[in-house]
Structure formats: C-alpha cells, structure tokens
Scaffold this active site. Sequence first.
Site, mmCIF file in Angstrom:
data_model
loop_
_atom_site.group_PDB
_atom_site.id
_atom_site.type_symbol
_atom_site.label_atom_id
_atom_site.label_comp_id
_atom_site.label_asym_id
_atom_site.label_seq_id
_atom_site.Cartn_x
_atom_site.Cartn_y
_atom_site.Cartn_z
ATOM 1 N N LYS A 171 0.830 -1.202 0.000
ATOM 2 C CA LYS A 171 0.000 0.000 0.000
ATOM 3 C C LYS A 171 0.870 1.260 0.000
ATOM 4 O O LYS A 171 2.086 1.188 0.231
ATOM 5 C CB LYS A 171 -0.930 -0.044 1.219
ATOM 6 C CG LYS A 171 -1.905 -1.245 1.211
ATOM 7 C CD LYS A 171 -2.841 -1.196 2.410
ATOM 8 C CE LYS A 171 -3.801 -2.379 2.415
ATOM 9 N NZ LYS A 171 -4.772 -2.298 3.541
ATOM 10 N N TYR A 204 -12.638 -3.194 -2.576
ATOM 11 C CA TYR A 204 -13.114 -3.075 -1.192
ATOM 12 C C TYR A 204 -14.640 -3.088 -1.124
ATOM 13 O O TYR A 204 -15.223 -2.458 -0.235
ATOM 14 C CB TYR A 204 -12.549 -1.809 -0.555
ATOM 15 C CG TYR A 204 -11.073 -1.915 -0.205
ATOM 16 C CD1 TYR A 204 -10.583 -3.007 0.516
ATOM 17 C CD2 TYR A 204 -10.168 -0.909 -0.555
ATOM 18 C CE1 TYR A 204 -9.241 -3.112 0.855
ATOM 19 C CE2 TYR A 204 -8.814 -1.005 -0.217
ATOM 20 C CZ TYR A 204 -8.366 -2.113 0.489
ATOM 21 O OH TYR A 204 -7.038 -2.211 0.831
ATOM 22 N N ASN A 220 -2.054 0.065 7.000
ATOM 23 C CA ASN A 220 -1.495 -1.180 7.525
ATOM 24 C C ASN A 220 -0.635 -1.906 6.507
ATOM 25 O O ASN A 220 -0.531 -3.120 6.505
ATOM 26 C CB ASN A 220 -2.595 -2.066 8.119
ATOM 27 C CG ASN A 220 -3.642 -2.435 7.094
ATOM 28 O OD1 ASN A 220 -3.516 -2.103 5.926
ATOM 29 N ND2 ASN A 220 -4.665 -3.145 7.515
ATOM 30 N N HIS A 266 -1.793 -5.593 1.536
ATOM 31 C CA HIS A 266 -3.014 -6.382 1.326
ATOM 32 C C HIS A 266 -2.623 -7.791 0.913
ATOM 33 O O HIS A 266 -1.681 -7.970 0.145
ATOM 34 C CB HIS A 266 -3.865 -5.756 0.214
ATOM 35 C CG HIS A 266 -4.946 -6.689 -0.264
ATOM 36 N ND1 HIS A 266 -6.160 -6.797 0.378
ATOM 37 C CD2 HIS A 266 -4.977 -7.606 -1.272
ATOM 38 C CE1 HIS A 266 -6.894 -7.721 -0.235
ATOM 39 N NE2 HIS A 266 -6.199 -8.234 -1.237
ATOM 40 N N GLU A 319 -8.998 -11.283 -7.511
ATOM 41 C CA GLU A 319 -8.116 -10.117 -7.352
ATOM 42 C C GLU A 319 -6.961 -10.143 -8.357
ATOM 43 O O GLU A 319 -6.587 -9.105 -8.905
ATOM 44 C CB GLU A 319 -7.607 -10.050 -5.904
ATOM 45 C CG GLU A 319 -8.745 -9.693 -4.943
ATOM 46 C CD GLU A 319 -8.390 -9.764 -3.465
ATOM 47 O OE1 GLU A 319 -7.238 -10.122 -3.117
ATOM 48 O OE2 GLU A 319 -9.280 -9.458 -2.645
#
Length: 133
Positions: A10, A50, A113, A116, A127
Amino acid sequence: MIESTFIMLKPDTLKRGLAGEIISRIERKSYKITNAKMMSLDEKILTEHYSHIVDKPFFPGLLDYMMSGPVLAMVVEGENAICGMRTIIGATNFEDAIAGTIRGDFAYCTSHNLIHGSDSLKSAQVEIKRFFG
Ligand code: UDP
Ligand code: MG
C-alpha cells in the site's frame, strides 16, 4: 498445494521505504514473486476491491489513503501461499497484529497497515484477474 495470491504493498509502504523489507520477508519464506507492477489506483478499482466495506464509515478515508500514492501490486506463489501470506501479514487491526508479523512490526494505525493479501482461494483468483487481467 501450490497457490497464487494477490499481494499489494500500500502507499505508506512505498512512502516509508519499507518495500524492500517486506519483499525480503516474502522471499525468505520461499514464496516467489511471479508478477509485479507499480499502479496508481482510481476510485472504480478500489470500490470493486473493497466492495465488502464500502458502507463502513472509514471507507472515504481509506479511499483517500489508497489514492495518496502508487502501490506495488504483486502475484506471490508458493505452498499454502494464500493463508501463509495472511499469517506473515498479521491481523487487520493494528492493535491485534502481533510482533513478528508485517503489521505487528510496522503498522501504527489500522487503515495504514502496509499490505493487502487475498483472504481465500476465490478472492485470490478474482483479485489477480482484477489487477493483472
Ligand atoms: N480498514 C480500516 N479500518 C477498519 C478496518 C479496515 O481502515 O476498521 C482498512 C484496512 O486498510 C484494511 C482494509 O480496510 O486492510 C480492508 O479491510 P479487511 O477487513 O478486508 O482487512 P484485511 O483483509 O486487509 O486484513
Ligand atoms: Mg481483506
């Protein structure tokens, strides 16, 4: 079973210069990076990715964060790689992520965080197709 999973570093990982550290952890586990590309994500792909949390109050902030800089999208392959990567990544909530996991060692809040990882075989397939075609 040898599996392929979708992994994404991320924006905070790249901004903080932690991509090498995290890739090193993936390689040390003997997983192989079989595809990788830098991407700037838009609202459309993020809303799909998401879709399970679009109604949550934190979603607008998550969108802003995920569009605040490029991400590194990867396909990671190895024995039990889907569940195994989730173990290396650690818990979603940063307070719950134990030391030794990526989030446990580096995350200071739950949205930022770092990484992913797909949560099931079905998600991994969807994905990988979404981000790599
Ligand atoms: N997230 C957040 N606040 C929360 C829960 C999730 O900002 O209370 C963000 C966080 O970046 C997380 C992402 O939404 O990684 C996707 O949530 P999910 O429950 O799928 O967690 P993950 O699979 O990434 O552990
Ligand atoms: Mg998830």
